[in-house]
Design a protein around this motif. Sequence first.
Motif, mmCIF file in Angstrom:
data_model
loop_
_atom_site.group_PDB
_atom_site.id
_atom_site.type_symbol
_atom_site.label_atom_id
_atom_site.label_comp_id
_atom_site.label_asym_id
_atom_site.label_seq_id
_atom_site.Cartn_x
_atom_site.Cartn_y
_atom_site.Cartn_z
ATOM 1 N N GLU A 136 0.895 -1.066 -0.103
ATOM 2 C CA GLU A 136 -0.025 -0.126 0.072
ATOM 3 C C GLU A 136 0.913 1.181 -0.045
ATOM 4 O O GLU A 136 0.810 2.257 -0.546
ATOM 5 C CB GLU A 136 -0.834 -0.109 1.146
ATOM 6 C CG GLU A 136 -2.299 -1.204 1.241
ATOM 7 C CD GLU A 136 -2.891 -0.920 2.398
ATOM 8 O OE1 GLU A 136 -3.894 -0.503 2.131
ATOM 9 O OE2 GLU A 136 -2.497 -1.332 3.477
ATOM 10 N N CYS A 137 2.060 1.120 0.739
ATOM 11 C CA CYS A 137 2.801 2.296 0.746
ATOM 12 C C CYS A 137 3.367 2.749 -0.680
ATOM 13 O O CYS A 137 3.643 3.847 -1.103
ATOM 14 C CB CYS A 137 4.141 2.053 1.674
ATOM 15 S SG CYS A 137 3.550 2.104 3.382
ATOM 16 N N VAL A 140 0.883 4.338 -2.659
ATOM 17 C CA VAL A 140 0.599 5.736 -2.500
ATOM 18 C C VAL A 140 1.726 6.563 -2.851
ATOM 19 O O VAL A 140 1.470 7.760 -3.287
ATOM 20 C CB VAL A 140 0.396 6.059 -0.781
ATOM 21 C CG1 VAL A 140 0.545 7.517 -0.392
ATOM 22 C CG2 VAL A 140 -0.866 5.345 -0.360
ATOM 23 N N SER A 149 2.038 17.210 -5.813
ATOM 24 C CA SER A 149 1.709 16.525 -4.581
ATOM 25 C C SER A 149 1.867 17.636 -3.377
ATOM 26 O O SER A 149 2.834 18.026 -3.387
ATOM 27 C CB SER A 149 2.300 15.166 -4.242
ATOM 28 O OG SER A 149 3.723 15.331 -4.139
ATOM 29 N N GLY A 151 1.722 17.161 0.689
ATOM 30 C CA GLY A 151 1.501 16.426 1.954
ATOM 31 C C GLY A 151 1.359 17.373 3.105
ATOM 32 O O GLY A 151 1.870 18.256 3.457
ATOM 33 N N TYR A 192 -2.507 15.167 0.200
ATOM 34 C CA TYR A 192 -2.224 13.870 0.778
ATOM 35 C C TYR A 192 -2.068 14.132 2.341
ATOM 36 O O TYR A 192 -1.272 14.880 2.829
ATOM 37 C CB TYR A 192 -0.851 13.034 0.514
ATOM 38 C CG TYR A 192 -1.062 12.854 -1.034
ATOM 39 C CD1 TYR A 192 -1.512 11.551 -1.592
ATOM 40 C CD2 TYR A 192 -0.792 13.856 -2.011
ATOM 41 C CE1 TYR A 192 -1.467 11.335 -2.893
ATOM 42 C CE2 TYR A 192 -0.717 13.577 -3.471
ATOM 43 C CZ TYR A 192 -1.122 12.224 -3.750
ATOM 44 O OH TYR A 192 -1.247 11.952 -4.934
ATOM 45 N N PHE A 194 -1.884 13.195 6.123
ATOM 46 C CA PHE A 194 -1.143 12.288 7.208
ATOM 47 C C PHE A 194 -1.495 12.582 8.500
ATOM 48 O O PHE A 194 -1.347 13.731 9.058
ATOM 49 C CB PHE A 194 0.293 12.067 6.817
ATOM 50 C CG PHE A 194 0.672 11.909 5.576
ATOM 51 C CD1 PHE A 194 1.066 10.373 5.293
ATOM 52 C CD2 PHE A 194 1.068 12.571 4.868
ATOM 53 C CE1 PHE A 194 1.337 10.267 3.773
ATOM 54 C CE2 PHE A 194 1.173 12.256 3.304
ATOM 55 C CZ PHE A 194 1.631 11.119 2.959
ATOM 56 N N GLU A 215 -6.222 12.962 -0.848
ATOM 57 C CA GLU A 215 -6.415 11.608 -0.407
ATOM 58 C C GLU A 215 -5.880 11.292 0.934
ATOM 59 O O GLU A 215 -5.116 12.166 1.486
ATOM 60 C CB GLU A 215 -5.493 10.875 -1.246
ATOM 61 C CG GLU A 215 -5.136 9.178 -0.814
ATOM 62 C CD GLU A 215 -4.326 8.454 -1.936
ATOM 63 O OE1 GLU A 215 -3.954 7.198 -1.565
ATOM 64 O OE2 GLU A 215 -4.515 8.661 -3.014
ATOM 65 N N CYS A 217 -4.248 9.263 3.828
ATOM 66 C CA CYS A 217 -3.411 8.159 3.830
ATOM 67 C C CYS A 217 -3.318 7.498 4.947
ATOM 68 O O CYS A 217 -3.024 7.836 6.002
ATOM 69 C CB CYS A 217 -1.967 8.759 3.467
ATOM 70 S SG CYS A 217 -1.696 9.648 1.836
ATOM 71 N N ASN A 218 -3.956 6.271 4.757
ATOM 72 C CA ASN A 218 -4.036 5.267 6.066
ATOM 73 C C ASN A 218 -3.414 3.926 5.958
ATOM 74 O O ASN A 218 -3.966 3.144 6.362
ATOM 75 C CB ASN A 218 -5.720 5.193 6.395
ATOM 76 C CG ASN A 218 -6.351 4.471 4.969
ATOM 77 O OD1 ASN A 218 -5.758 4.294 4.093
ATOM 78 N ND2 ASN A 218 -7.563 4.207 5.308
ATOM 79 N N ASP A 228 5.232 7.368 7.297
ATOM 80 C CA ASP A 228 4.451 8.776 7.121
ATOM 81 C C ASP A 228 5.648 9.837 6.572
ATOM 82 O O ASP A 228 5.463 10.611 5.731
ATOM 83 C CB ASP A 228 3.711 9.258 8.150
ATOM 84 C CG ASP A 228 2.279 8.548 8.191
ATOM 85 O OD1 ASP A 228 2.001 7.960 7.193
ATOM 86 O OD2 ASP A 228 1.557 8.903 9.274
ATOM 87 N N LEU A 231 7.079 9.187 3.015
ATOM 88 C CA LEU A 231 5.916 9.533 1.939
ATOM 89 C C LEU A 231 5.646 11.083 1.972
ATOM 90 O O LEU A 231 6.039 11.874 1.034
ATOM 91 C CB LEU A 231 4.611 8.895 2.450
ATOM 92 C CG LEU A 231 4.606 7.422 2.159
ATOM 93 C CD1 LEU A 231 3.139 6.815 2.669
ATOM 94 C CD2 LEU A 231 4.593 6.939 0.684
#
Length: 317
Positions: A136-137, A140, A149, A151, A192, A194, A215, A217-218, A228, A231
């Motif tokens: 999943e990481c 993302v 992007s 964050g 994104y 976090f 998005e 991010c879970n 985290d 990313l």
Amino acid sequence: MRKDLVIIRVDGGIASQIGFVALGLEFESRGYKVKYDLSWFDEFGNGIFNEQNGYDGSYNIAFDIPKAFPDIKCEIASRDEIEIYRKKYFVDNEEVIEFKPPLYVGGYFGRHFDFKYRDFFAKHFNPKEIQESDSECKIVLDNILSNHSCGVHIRRGDLSKEHVVYGKPLSVEYFLKNIQLVLQIEPKSKFYFFSDDLEWVKKTVIPSLNSIEYEICNVNSVEKGFLDLYLLSRCKIIIASQGSMGKYAKMLAPDTETLLIAPNKNAPMENMIMVNWVDSYESSGEKQIQKPLSWRNKIRLKIYKKLRNKLLQKGIL
């Protein structure tokens, strides 16, 4: 017993751990042997994040340097070494790097070398979860790298209420206004999120985004903050919360042009915007002004530091 040995006590999350290891690297560059005391994680790390300090459950802190930076080797001090060096060679001083071993570095002073070794840490920042193509990481990450992007790190938990160091919590307006600021800089930005409290994000921030692309991010947990951090460091723009996560994400970013937007309490960095919206903090319509300590509190702080050092030296803390 080695006369050239420096033992460094480590505690805290991944950002704090980087600071301790950077100090160790500086000692090594001067020809000294360095080992790390990780006993704090065994004694206090289990369940340190819990409902009493603002979290939705009980979470642990571990020494995550080997997971985040697998090529950085950290030698661990033995119990006997820790006991002997702590009793005989304890030091907690702003100029600790100028001290000659044998040493037991037992506090937070003197950790000023993280930025000196930023390229070293950035080069070796390589969690295995990012290398797994179907993780999943990694999914993302690929999405982050393919977009304009931004964050957004929203730290709640222990900072969801007034804190002795950081003051009042950041308000939802702080994040919403910074999102609008980012859209003025880059209208095609995708955001994104976090956070250690994604439910708060969903309830208070997301409803105000309207048509803004985002998005949540879970893919991570409170116990794996280094993911985290990784990313976040790959985003082109970072909106920081209080604490060190945003600053270290900027420090570890492969692109030096990464823009950091942070509360004005942060230390300035290159390519950084420090903001203080009038409603940046919860339950306050005024700017927070850091008041100087009264002479009574200065005395109390001095006594506290001396007492803390004695307790650390005896192994009680």
